[in-house]
Design an enzyme around this catalytic site. Sequence first.
Site, short mmCIF file in Angstrom:
data_model
loop_
_atom_site.label_atom_id
_atom_site.label_comp_id
_atom_site.label_asym_id
_atom_site.label_seq_id
_atom_site.Cartn_x
_atom_site.Cartn_y
_atom_site.Cartn_z
N SER A 123 -2.17 6.16 -1.77
CA SER A 123 -0.80 6.20 -2.28
C SER A 123 -0.77 5.85 -3.76
CB SER A 123 0.08 5.22 -1.51
OG SER A 123 1.36 5.14 -2.08
N VAL A 124 -0.17 6.72 -4.55
CA VAL A 124 0.06 6.41 -5.96
C VAL A 124 1.55 6.36 -6.29
CG1 VAL A 124 -2.16 7.34 -6.70
CG2 VAL A 124 -0.16 8.84 -6.67
N ALA A 130 3.84 -9.35 -6.08
CA ALA A 130 5.26 -9.06 -5.88
C ALA A 130 5.54 -8.08 -4.74
CB ALA A 130 5.86 -8.51 -7.18
N GLN A 131 4.56 -7.25 -4.37
CA GLN A 131 4.77 -6.26 -3.31
C GLN A 131 4.53 -6.81 -1.91
OE1 GLN A 131 5.31 -2.78 -3.05
NE2 GLN A 131 5.92 -2.58 -5.18
N THR A 188 4.86 -7.34 -13.58
CA THR A 188 3.90 -6.25 -13.83
C THR A 188 4.61 -4.91 -13.87
OG1 THR A 188 2.12 -7.46 -12.74
CG2 THR A 188 1.86 -5.07 -12.92
N ASP A 243 -5.80 -13.32 -1.60
CA ASP A 243 -5.64 -13.06 -3.03
C ASP A 243 -6.65 -13.95 -3.75
OD1 ASP A 243 -3.08 -11.84 -4.92
OD2 ASP A 243 -4.43 -13.28 -5.86
N GLU A 282 5.86 5.28 -17.63
CA GLU A 282 5.91 6.58 -16.97
C GLU A 282 7.34 7.02 -16.70
OE1 GLU A 282 1.81 6.07 -14.34
OE2 GLU A 282 3.72 5.37 -13.52
N ARG A 316 11.11 0.79 -1.61
CA ARG A 316 10.74 2.16 -1.25
C ARG A 316 9.23 2.31 -1.08
NH1 ARG A 316 6.82 4.32 -4.44
NH2 ARG A 316 7.46 5.30 -6.37
N LYS A 318 -8.63 3.14 -12.58
CA LYS A 318 -8.25 2.01 -11.72
C LYS A 318 -8.41 2.41 -10.27
CE LYS A 318 -5.96 -1.43 -9.79
NZ LYS A 318 -6.24 -1.05 -8.41
N ASP A 375 -1.86 2.12 -9.68
CA ASP A 375 -2.77 3.24 -9.90
C ASP A 375 -2.65 3.83 -11.31
OD1 ASP A 375 -3.84 3.84 -7.01
OD2 ASP A 375 -1.70 3.49 -6.80
#
Length: 347
Positions: A300-301, A147-148, A92, A169, A64, A120, A239, A235
Site C-alpha cells: 500500500s502506498v 501516529a497511524q 510527519t 517500535d 505531494e 482512511r 524507501k 512510501d
Amino acid sequence: MSTPSDKALVPFVSVDNMMRLIHHIGVEDMLRDLADYIEADFKRWELFDKTPRVASHSDVGVIELMPTSDGEAYGFKYVNGHPKNTSEGLQTVTAFGLLADVYTGYPVLLTEMTMLTALRTAATSAMVAKYLAPKGSTTMAMIGNGAQSEFQSLAMKAICGVDTIRLYDKDMAASRKCAANLEGTGLKTVICATPEEAIEGAQILTTCTADKQYATILSDNMVGAGVHINAIGGDCPGKTELAKGILERSDVFVEYPPQTRIEGEIQQMDEEFAVTEFWQVVTGAKQGRTSARQITLFDSVGFAIEDFSALRYIRDKVKDTDFHYDLDLLADPDDPRDLFGMLQRAK
C-alpha cells in the site's frame, strides 16, 4: 462590506470539527463507514481518472498532490511526508483536501485531512485484510507505533474481528503510548522487545515506519506461511520496509501499479514482477487468498481514489450539520464578466 452570496461560500471542516464529527459518529463506526465508501469506489475503479501523485522531493521529505475524478466530482489532497518532523515536535504527515463539482468547477468541500488520512488509511488496510487475511484472524503485529498505529489497530478490530495487537517500535515509548491509547477499546495489547517477538502468533503483520531509506523491518526468515502483510509505511523512492525475499514468496496486491512500482516495496523488483490490482479482487475479476499457507502482501502506498472516497463521505456527513463552517472562498460578482467592478464596489 458586502455580504458574501451563497455561491461564494464553501463548507470547511476544521481539525476541531473533524474531531467533533469523529466522536459524534464513533471511531470504529466511522472506520467501517469509510471502508464501505472506499470499497464502493474500488468496485467502480475503471471510471476514475488515474495518475501517479505529483511529488516534489527534497532532502528532508516530500510534498505531494493526489488528484482524481469520477466524471461528476473532482478531488485532490495536499499531503507531506517529513520523517524528521517528529524530532522537532511536528507531525510527519499533514494534509488537507478539496472536493469540487465537475460541471461548474466550483469547490463543494474543503477539509483538514491529517486526521482523515489516518482514518482512511486504516479503513483501506482493514478493507483489504477482509479479503486477503487468513479466515478467523485474531492477532495483528503492529511494527511501528507512531501516529497511524491506533487507527490501524481499531480498524482491524472493527472490520476484521482482530482482538490482540502485538506492538513493536524501536522507541519503546511509542509502544507504551499506543498501548495506553488503546486501553478500554476491547483490544488486548502486548508490548514486544523485538520485531521477531511481535510477529509470534500473528496472522496479520502491519509495517508502518517512516524512515526515508531502504530498511529491512521484516527479514525473509521472519515471515512464515499463511500470513497477510500490510506494508503501509511512508512510501517514496528509496524507501522500503521488507526484504526482497518476502516479495518473491508472496502474492502481491497493489492499488495502482505505475505509482507502486515507483514508491512501494516492489520498487526493489524488476518491472515485470507480477502484481494484482486490488480493485480486481473486489470486483471478483481476480482471486485474493486461495490457500491457508499463502502469503498475501498488500503493498500500500495510498492512492487518490481512497482520498476521494473519504472526501465524498465527509461531504455527505457534514451536510445540514454544524460540523463545518462556511468560508468566503469564491468571488461571486453580480455580473460574471465584471470581477473588477466587484472589487471597486468593495471600497
